[in-house]
Design a protein around this motif. Structure first.
Motif, PDB file in Angstrom:
ATOM      1  N   SER A  30       0.810  -1.211   0.000  1.00 22.05           N
ATOM      2  CA  SER A  30       0.000   0.000   0.000  1.00 22.05           C
ATOM      3  C   SER A  30       0.849   1.270   0.000  1.00 22.05           C
ATOM      4  O   SER A  30       0.300   2.367  -0.104  1.00 22.05           O
ATOM      5  N   ASN A  31       2.149   1.164   0.106  1.00 22.88           N
ATOM      6  CA  ASN A  31       3.030   2.330   0.013  1.00 22.88           C
ATOM      7  C   ASN A  31       3.390   2.694  -1.421  1.00 22.88           C
ATOM      8  O   ASN A  31       4.073   3.690  -1.647  1.00 22.88           O
ATOM      9  N   TYR A  32       2.935   1.883  -2.369  1.00 17.73           N
ATOM     10  CA  TYR A  32       3.353   2.040  -3.757  1.00 17.73           C
ATOM     11  C   TYR A  32       2.178   2.378  -4.664  1.00 17.73           C
ATOM     12  O   TYR A  32       1.144   1.711  -4.636  1.00 17.73           O
ATOM     13  N   TRP A  53      -1.825   4.680  -4.337  1.00 20.23           N
ATOM     14  CA  TRP A  53      -1.530   3.682  -3.315  1.00 20.23           C
ATOM     15  C   TRP A  53      -2.789   3.200  -2.622  1.00 20.23           C
ATOM     16  O   TRP A  53      -2.879   2.042  -2.219  1.00 20.23           O
ATOM     17  N   ASN A  74      -4.934  -4.376  -1.934  1.00 21.41           N
ATOM     18  CA  ASN A  74      -3.773  -4.225  -1.064  1.00 21.41           C
ATOM     19  C   ASN A  74      -3.626  -5.375  -0.070  1.00 21.41           C
ATOM     20  O   ASN A  74      -2.542  -5.608   0.466  1.00 21.41           O
ATOM     21  N   ASP A 102       2.321   8.097  -3.527  1.00 21.65           N
ATOM     22  CA  ASP A 102       0.878   7.901  -3.393  1.00 21.65           C
ATOM     23  C   ASP A 102       0.154   8.071  -4.723  1.00 21.65           C
ATOM     24  O   ASP A 102      -0.919   7.483  -4.931  1.00 21.65           O
TER      25      ASP A 102
END
Length: 124
Positions: A30-32, A53, A74, A102
């Motif tokens: 979820s950081n990408y 993200w 995610n 994000d």
């Protein structure tokens, strides 16, 4: 470090649909922000679609808007590209890419990690 593996490519007829999937090996997917790009026989690399993200914002190239749809899960570390009403000009190698951000940008140089690609061939 993130590893990406695409699947779902193949040979289809024009007007049909195909779904590509990209599996990411990373702890914090979820950081990408994620993107799909394609490269044709002329070696032209084109942004196809991107997703933030969180999955709340999607981006599309004009050439695929209304036909292709990007989504992500995610929890499963996957990002999919649903391709409908395929055309012969959609024929290309499709790549999944990730950037530590994000927002998914359309510039391929913003993406640090890439999958190996999957071939999509659309016959007329």
């Amino acid at each position: 470090q993130i590893q990406l593996v695409e699947s779902g490519g193949g040979l289809v007829q024009a007007g049909t649909s195909l779904r590509l999937s990209c599996a990411a090996s990373v702890d914090t997917f979820s950081n990408y922000a994620m993107g799909w790009f394609r490269q044709n026989l002329a070696n032209e690399r084109e942004f196809v679609a991107g997703i933030s993200w969180s999955g709340r914002t999607e981006y599309y190239a004009d050439s695929v808007k209304g036909r292709f749809f990007i989504s992500r899960d995610n929890a499963k570390n996957t990002v999919d590209l649903q391709m409908n009403s395929l055309k012969p000009e959609d024929t290309a190698v499709y790549y999944c890419a990730a950037q530590y951000a994000d927002i998914a940008t359309p510039d391929f140089s913003d993406y640090e990690w890439w999958g190996q690609g999957t071939q999509v061939t659309v016959s007329s």
